[in-house]
Write an enzyme that holds these catalytic residues in place. Sequence first.
Site, mmCIF file in Angstrom:
data_model
loop_
_atom_site.group_PDB
_atom_site.id
_atom_site.type_symbol
_atom_site.label_atom_id
_atom_site.label_comp_id
_atom_site.label_asym_id
_atom_site.label_seq_id
_atom_site.Cartn_x
_atom_site.Cartn_y
_atom_site.Cartn_z
ATOM 1 C CG HIS A 26 -2.219 -0.964 1.159
ATOM 2 N ND1 HIS A 26 -3.208 -0.713 1.671
ATOM 3 C CD2 HIS A 26 -2.366 -1.818 0.078
ATOM 4 C CE1 HIS A 26 -4.013 -1.761 1.474
ATOM 5 N NE2 HIS A 26 -3.506 -2.331 0.433
ATOM 6 C CE1 TYR B 249 -6.571 3.783 10.854
ATOM 7 C CE2 TYR B 249 -5.703 3.676 8.674
ATOM 8 C CZ TYR B 249 -5.822 3.118 9.789
ATOM 9 O OH TYR B 249 -4.714 2.394 10.115
ATOM 10 N N PRO C 174 -5.625 -0.732 18.292
ATOM 11 C CG PRO C 174 -7.071 -1.791 17.486
ATOM 12 C CD PRO C 174 -6.753 -1.296 18.828
ATOM 13 C CE LYS D 224 2.507 2.460 13.647
ATOM 14 N NZ LYS D 224 3.326 2.320 12.692
ATOM 15 C CE1 TYR E 178 -1.922 3.792 9.587
ATOM 16 C CE2 TYR E 178 -0.549 2.720 8.008
ATOM 17 C CZ TYR E 178 -1.838 2.738 8.656
ATOM 18 O OH TYR E 178 -2.793 1.790 8.583
#
Length: 392
Positions: free
Chosen positions: A72, A201, A293, A297, A385
């Site tokens: 991704h 998200y 979550p 991580k 991220y």
Amino acid sequence: MRTTVGIIGGGPAGLLLARLLHRTGIDCVVLESRTRAYVEQRQRAGMLEQGTVDALRDCGAADRLDAEGLIHQGIELRFDRERHHIDFPWLTGGRTVTIYAQTEIVKDLVALQLAEGPTLLFEAEALAVEKPESDSPVVRFLNEGREQTLSCDYVVGCEGSHGVAADAFPAEVGCIYAHEYPYSWLGILADVPPSCEELIYARGPGGFALHSMRSPSVSRLYLQVPNGSDVRDWPDERIWDALDARFAIDGDWRLARGPITSKSMTRMRSSVHEPMRYGRLFLAGDAAHIVPPTGAKGLNLAVSDVRVLARGFAELHRTGSTELLERYSELCLARVWQATRFSYDMTRMLHAQPNGDAFEHRMQLARLRRIAASRPAAAELAANYTGLPLAL
């Protein structure tokens, strides 16, 4: 039984550490309380930082990952019926993330360990770690109906947040910093191709939603729900309707629906155990820290712990120096707290707060708009991220 490093827990942290030690010529034994079938079916995280992918490649455990993993280039933020793409390579100098389920990582590592060693015992429940401050700590465990002992030079607890390794820290030595969030996640697996190419998200009506995937034909989705919610109160149609509402945008996009094959509830919490080392006992992964979550991580922190430990043991094996092992807690905690902070910020920014007012809602939107409009703000999110560098 006798070994150099006794590892409690046959999840990805314990198995990866065993693999790294084996390739360095250090003997170890892994004790896993569950059956092989249970361990290989346990659903967990699936987003891998660049460093995690690199670690699996370096130890020869990435053949299927490279063949089946989904690379991704970023994520999508949704709020106020708008969509905003966060381009990781552009913001980080080329870093990406990979979707590959933790269950598959475990299968890969178990197969390698059973084929090449070192020793892996299933249904071997650790009962206690004794004399961790000495030169010869011992793990008492139950296997095949009888109690046995594993004498070690070092012990590593990788058995999760309710294991015996952390209990071996004296009260005056160990401290746990914890935070409980006032909401949970309802997670589903659905036999339907993902409706997106990258993770979404969303901060929508009623709260947070996440669209992820396990494969090109299986979608993984999450929905913010009140603490204490029961999956039986969430029939399939209600779940899809809530997801539809939270992902909705002004544009040509539709959420594909399909058969839901599993449902689960996850409480959202953060905890950090300080220190992560006592004598010759080390904590790694969920045994040392838990993060919600939202920031993906958990698994990646476990891998970074193990990488530091493996280098420390390799240095000891090669030179006799314990310097890196003695700095293990210090080195790991610096990264752990940054990941905990990032996960906390992402969670607070994207979830509807049960006691939040209109001001809180506007503050969340302001944070999201800052990320969408500012390259420095977006770069900060992307750097965290995709994974901060190891402090080595």
